[in-house]
Design an enzyme around this catalytic site. Structure first.
Site, mmCIF file in Angstrom:
data_model
loop_
_atom_site.group_PDB
_atom_site.id
_atom_site.type_symbol
_atom_site.label_atom_id
_atom_site.label_comp_id
_atom_site.label_asym_id
_atom_site.label_seq_id
_atom_site.Cartn_x
_atom_site.Cartn_y
_atom_site.Cartn_z
ATOM 1 N N SER A 254 45.538 44.362 40.688
ATOM 2 C CA SER A 254 44.917 43.125 40.194
ATOM 3 C C SER A 254 44.093 43.318 38.931
ATOM 4 C CB SER A 254 44.036 42.521 41.292
ATOM 5 O OG SER A 254 43.089 43.472 41.770
ATOM 6 N N HIS B 155 36.181 41.247 40.292
ATOM 7 C CA HIS B 155 37.246 41.487 39.322
ATOM 8 C C HIS B 155 36.749 41.110 37.928
ATOM 9 C CE1 HIS B 155 39.847 41.620 42.887
ATOM 10 N NE2 HIS B 155 40.722 42.246 42.109
#
Length: 268
Positions: A44, A250
């Protein structure tokens, strides 16, 4: 005196020639990366989760037009571009699903991988919801996996990548530290934050070592993210995002463009 001047002149001349040759070699390597194909592998952090602007055809892989591979491709226009990185990927997933575009014409490969193998998501869930001691215990388990099991998985994956792309320059990018320590910041305790940062360092060290063993370049993003961690006031990382939990921890779009892209650009 004359001999000293001659020696100095010769030394200066040799230095100039050396710098010129080094620059030419660097330019040649860079040109090779631009002229050949580029394949972006990984999890990711490579697909761009957290950056938004997801490509609908990528489905659950959540590939973003603001992810560093997409940005690098737009800036350098390699002869071909394959963006196979996928959210949630582990080393086995890369082996099974992402390596198809690799070939002898591939001149640049980038990858982030290893965080999911080590249990990144479960570590952060545990540390957010449970006590300091439980958090530290889960981190210790993750670090033990990084020490005992992850090296073999990375070694196998890197060997397969080299076999499929024998002419490629491979850049293995690491993971940032999550927190700027020593700041007042709501959320996790200082104990947890420090341990999570230490775990990131532990993981990066392991990844860098195996990458070096294969002659790959390790791209350390901790330098570019410095001052932009969570608690910094100008974070390039999401903290817990209760509206989209998958984006938690993230990089933001700024983290991709300002944290990851320069490291790939310099390493390529």
């Amino acid at each position: 005196m004359r001999r000293s001047r001659i020696a100095a002149y010769i030394g200066s001349l040799l230095l100039t020639i050396g710098l010129a040759l080094t620059g030419a070699a660097s330019a040649q390597a860079s040109e090779q990366a631009f002229n050949g194909g580029y394949v972006a592998l990984g999890d990711s952090y490579s697909s761009g989760v957290g950056a938004g602007s997801y490509i609908s055809s990528s489905g659950d892989c959540d590939r973003s037009t603001k992810a560093y591979p997409y940005l690098w491709n737009a800036a350098h226009s390699p002869s071909s571009f394959a963006f196979t990185a996928c959210s949630g990927a582990r080393t086995d997933d890369v082996l099974a699903n992402q390596l198809g575009p690799l070939g002898s014409a591939t001149s640049l490969v980038s990858i982030t991988i290893g965080g999911n193998d080590a249990g990144f998501s479960d570590v952060m869930t545990t540390c957010v919801l449970q006590s300091d001691s439980t958090c530290l215990s889960r981190i210790n388990t993750a670090e033990a996996y990084v020490d005992t099991t992850l090296p073999g998985k990375l070694d196998n994956l890197y060997s397969v990548i080299r076999g499929k792309a024998p002419n490629a320059h491979v850049v293995v990018l690491g993971y940032p530290r999550f927190y700027l320590l020593g700041q007042f910041c709501l959320g996790l305790s200082d104990t947890k934050r420090s341990a999570i940062n230490g775990a990131a360092d532990h993981l990066d060290a392991a990844i860098a070592k195996i990458a070096a063993n294969h002659g790959f370049t390790f791209g350390d993003v901790r330098t570019t993210f410095s001052g932009h961690e969570i608690c910094s006031g100008s974070s390039w990382l999401h903290s817990v995002n209760w509206l989209n939990i998958g984006e938690s921890y993230h990089p933001t779009a700024s983290g991709q463009s300002g944290g990851y892209l320069p490291v790939l650009t310099n390493a390529a």
